[in-house]
Design an enzyme around this catalytic site. Structure first.
Site, PDB file in Angstrom:
ATOM      1  N   GLU A 183       0.832  -1.204   0.000  1.00 51.35           N
ATOM      2  CA  GLU A 183       0.000   0.000   0.000  1.00 51.35           C
ATOM      3  C   GLU A 183       0.869   1.257   0.000  1.00 51.35           C
ATOM      4  O   GLU A 183       0.520   2.268  -0.609  1.00 51.35           O
ATOM      5  CB  GLU A 183      -0.939  -0.009   1.203  1.00 51.35           C
ATOM      6  CG  GLU A 183      -1.994  -1.102   1.150  1.00 51.35           C
ATOM      7  CD  GLU A 183      -2.842  -1.035  -0.103  1.00 51.35           C
ATOM      8  OE1 GLU A 183      -3.292   0.068  -0.465  1.00 51.35           O
ATOM      9  OE2 GLU A 183      -3.052  -2.084  -0.733  1.00 51.35           O
ATOM     10  N   TRP A 186       1.654   1.847  -3.441  1.00 50.78           N
ATOM     11  CA  TRP A 186       0.569   2.458  -4.223  1.00 50.78           C
ATOM     12  C   TRP A 186       0.710   3.983  -4.207  1.00 50.78           C
ATOM     13  O   TRP A 186       0.524   4.666  -5.225  1.00 50.78           O
ATOM     14  CB  TRP A 186      -0.794   2.059  -3.675  1.00 50.78           C
ATOM     15  CG  TRP A 186      -1.418   0.895  -4.369  1.00 50.78           C
ATOM     16  CD1 TRP A 186      -1.621  -0.356  -3.871  1.00 50.78           C
ATOM     17  CD2 TRP A 186      -1.940   0.871  -5.709  1.00 50.78           C
ATOM     18  NE1 TRP A 186      -2.225  -1.164  -4.811  1.00 50.78           N
ATOM     19  CE2 TRP A 186      -2.435  -0.439  -5.949  1.00 50.78           C
ATOM     20  CE3 TRP A 186      -2.030   1.812  -6.729  1.00 50.78           C
ATOM     21  CZ2 TRP A 186      -3.013  -0.811  -7.154  1.00 50.78           C
ATOM     22  CZ3 TRP A 186      -2.618   1.441  -7.940  1.00 50.78           C
ATOM     23  CH2 TRP A 186      -3.082   0.141  -8.132  1.00 50.78           C
ATOM     24  N   TRP A 214     -20.436  12.968 -20.030  1.00 45.67           N
ATOM     25  CA  TRP A 214     -20.883  13.061 -18.648  1.00 45.67           C
ATOM     26  C   TRP A 214     -22.192  13.843 -18.573  1.00 45.67           C
ATOM     27  O   TRP A 214     -22.489  14.678 -19.429  1.00 45.67           O
ATOM     28  CB  TRP A 214     -19.834  13.766 -17.798  1.00 45.67           C
ATOM     29  CG  TRP A 214     -18.511  13.073 -17.738  1.00 45.67           C
ATOM     30  CD1 TRP A 214     -17.362  13.421 -18.399  1.00 45.67           C
ATOM     31  CD2 TRP A 214     -18.190  11.894 -16.989  1.00 45.67           C
ATOM     32  NE1 TRP A 214     -16.362  12.547 -18.105  1.00 45.67           N
ATOM     33  CE2 TRP A 214     -16.838  11.597 -17.248  1.00 45.67           C
ATOM     34  CE3 TRP A 214     -18.919  11.063 -16.138  1.00 45.67           C
ATOM     35  CZ2 TRP A 214     -16.192  10.508 -16.676  1.00 45.67           C
ATOM     36  CZ3 TRP A 214     -18.279   9.976 -15.564  1.00 45.67           C
ATOM     37  CH2 TRP A 214     -16.933   9.705 -15.834  1.00 45.67           C
ATOM     38  N   ASN A 249     -10.823   3.992   3.212  1.00 44.61           N
ATOM     39  CA  ASN A 249     -10.444   3.864   1.809  1.00 44.61           C
ATOM     40  C   ASN A 249     -11.467   3.086   0.992  1.00 44.61           C
ATOM     41  O   ASN A 249     -11.778   3.440  -0.145  1.00 44.61           O
ATOM     42  CB  ASN A 249      -9.076   3.187   1.693  1.00 44.61           C
ATOM     43  CG  ASN A 249      -8.568   3.169   0.261  1.00 44.61           C
ATOM     44  OD1 ASN A 249      -8.453   4.208  -0.376  1.00 44.61           O
ATOM     45  ND2 ASN A 249      -8.288   1.984  -0.252  1.00 44.61           N
ATOM     46  N   TRP A 267     -15.435  12.659 -12.939  1.00 48.35           N
ATOM     47  CA  TRP A 267     -14.576  12.296 -11.813  1.00 48.35           C
ATOM     48  C   TRP A 267     -13.817  13.496 -11.262  1.00 48.35           C
ATOM     49  O   TRP A 267     -13.483  13.552 -10.071  1.00 48.35           O
ATOM     50  CB  TRP A 267     -13.599  11.189 -12.210  1.00 48.35           C
ATOM     51  CG  TRP A 267     -12.693  11.508 -13.360  1.00 48.35           C
ATOM     52  CD1 TRP A 267     -12.917  11.244 -14.676  1.00 48.35           C
ATOM     53  CD2 TRP A 267     -11.411  12.155 -13.308  1.00 48.35           C
ATOM     54  NE1 TRP A 267     -11.862  11.687 -15.448  1.00 48.35           N
ATOM     55  CE2 TRP A 267     -10.914  12.242 -14.631  1.00 48.35           C
ATOM     56  CE3 TRP A 267     -10.628  12.666 -12.275  1.00 48.35           C
ATOM     57  CZ2 TRP A 267      -9.688  12.826 -14.940  1.00 48.35           C
ATOM     58  CZ3 TRP A 267      -9.395  13.249 -12.578  1.00 48.35           C
ATOM     59  CH2 TRP A 267      -8.935  13.319 -13.891  1.00 48.35           C
ATOM     60  N   TRP A 290      -9.000   8.548  -8.220  1.00 42.96           N
ATOM     61  CA  TRP A 290     -10.246   8.897  -8.904  1.00 42.96           C
ATOM     62  C   TRP A 290     -10.236   8.380 -10.344  1.00 42.96           C
ATOM     63  O   TRP A 290     -11.252   7.901 -10.840  1.00 42.96           O
ATOM     64  CB  TRP A 290     -10.468  10.407  -8.873  1.00 42.96           C
ATOM     65  CG  TRP A 290     -11.166  10.839  -7.616  1.00 42.96           C
ATOM     66  CD1 TRP A 290     -10.588  11.288  -6.467  1.00 42.96           C
ATOM     67  CD2 TRP A 290     -12.569  10.805  -7.377  1.00 42.96           C
ATOM     68  NE1 TRP A 290     -11.560  11.539  -5.523  1.00 42.96           N
ATOM     69  CE2 TRP A 290     -12.774  11.267  -6.051  1.00 42.96           C
ATOM     70  CE3 TRP A 290     -13.681  10.443  -8.140  1.00 42.96           C
ATOM     71  CZ2 TRP A 290     -14.058  11.361  -5.495  1.00 42.96           C
ATOM     72  CZ3 TRP A 290     -14.945  10.543  -7.585  1.00 42.96           C
ATOM     73  CH2 TRP A 290     -15.126  10.999  -6.278  1.00 42.96           C
TER      74      TRP A 290
END
Length: 375
Positions: A183, A186, A214, A249, A267, A290
């Protein structure tokens, strides 16, 4: 003396700082430390930046452990004068209303607070991290991200502390430690992408999504921001965010998936809201996450599409996983669970997901919109 930053505007800012220091006769020193690996150092076999997390993380592990931590060096502080402002004059703290009370109650900013949080996580959360980090009803996440963001602790400190705990446990923490370190990588990967693709916060990584149709849905966006969508796990997460500056998360993924996949809101609108409200709002992690949920990013998978469906079908029967202490995954049980959350942070509850009261019917409206887009 300062640590290197990786935001798109940081390189120019750092040049101006260096120029100002030189004009004043002061030395200027820039260091690494915000990341484990400088973005220029991790490349694939062709010498190109990685676009996918898994091979990137393997390359980071193959590069070896981070260098051992060094003691804080002694150096003479600058005694000259530089123009600047008093922080108090900026009047950053809210007064009327003081909406930051909840945030102050949940966090202890500073290096001491960061060190204490790391110690508490290793003692109480690390053991369960691998198996329970995705469960919002379990307090096993590290909550170190704000401290990493503000430079109050370094990823190397976290890495070495977890490795030390892993060694001391004699194999019992191997699975949990490896998961946590992945993590950390990440976060590393997000900044790697940001450095090589500086438009990541504004434009889709995959350019074929630049013209995606959108919807214009300001009411839906506002309901989402206020936690009034009618879907309990989405609303509880957004309300927790506003009251405390943080959101679990897994709930972030669900809330983001709902905004993008079910309301068809761009987004970037959700990214901006998280940037304004999260205490750990990292430009790299925020943008990459995102885009991952939106399916526009470098590492996106079909999993992102399934998150809201998992959380909301049949009146949000994912309560078996979110609130396992209820005997049945009933709507009333889930309502009571999130009512307790909202009561705890002092926000009044609304009627959740009663048929006809939610702002979108996931099972009907979403599938209809996706079908229309496909055809």
């Amino acid at each position: 003396h300062f640590a290197r930053d990786y935001a798109p505007w940081s390189e120019g800012l750092e040049r101006r700082v260096k120029a100002a220091c030189e004009t004043a006769g002061a030395a200027c020193h820039r260091y690494g430390g915000f990341l484990l690996h400088e973005p220029e150092t991790i490349r694939n076999g062709s010498g190109e930046p990685y676009r996918v997390y898994t091979p990137f993380s393997k390359a980071c592990f193959a590069a070896g452990e981070p260098k051992p931590l060094k003691p804080i060096p002694k150096f003479a502080a600058w005694t000259g004068k530089l123009k600047g402002d008093r922080l108090a004059d900026w009047k950053l703290l809210p007064v009327k209303p003081d909406w930051a009370k909840g945030i102050a109650a949940h966090w202890a900013p500073g290096e001491a607070g960061a060190a204490l949080r790391l110690k508490q996580f290793i003692a109480d959360g690390l053991e369960h991290y691998a198996d329970e980090r995705d469960r919002p009803d379990r307090d096993v996440t590290s909550r170190l991200s704000p401290y990493l963001h503000f430079g109050e602790i370094s990823p190397a400190q976290c890495w070495h502390a977890v490795r030390a705990a892993q060694t001391a446990a004699g194999g019992k923490l191997d699975k949990a430690a490896e998961k946590f370190l992945k993590e950390v990588l990440w976060r590393e990967f997000s900044y790697h992408l940001l450095h090589h693709w500086p438009t990541l916060p504004e434009k889709p990584f995959r350019p074929e999504f630049a013209a995606f149709p959108w919807s214009d849905n300001p009411k839906g966006l506002k309901a989402w921001q206020k936690g009034r969508t009618g879907y309990p796990i989405v609303d509880a997460g957004l309300r927790e965010l506003w009251a405390t500056g943080i959101m679990h998360n897994r709930v972030r993924m669900i809330a983001a998936s709902f905004l993008i996949k079910d309301l068809l809101v761009p987004w970037q609108d959700g990214e901006r809201w998280f940037w304004d409200t999260l205490v750990d709002a990292d430009i790299g992690s925020n943008a990459a996450s995102w885009q991952w949920v939106a399916g526009t990013g470098s590492n996106s998978t079909a999993e992102a599409l399934r998150l809201t469906k998992w959380a909301a079908k049949e009146g949000c029967d994912a309560s078996l996983q979110v609130a396992p202490y209820y005997n049945k995954p009933t709507q009333e049980g889930l309502y009571q669970h999130f009512k307790a959350i909202n009561d705890a942070i002092g926000i009044p509850i609304i009627m959740y997901n009663i048929p006809g009261r939610s702002i979108v019917d996931i099972n009907v409206d979403t599938m209809k919109r996706l079908y229309e887009l496909k055809n």
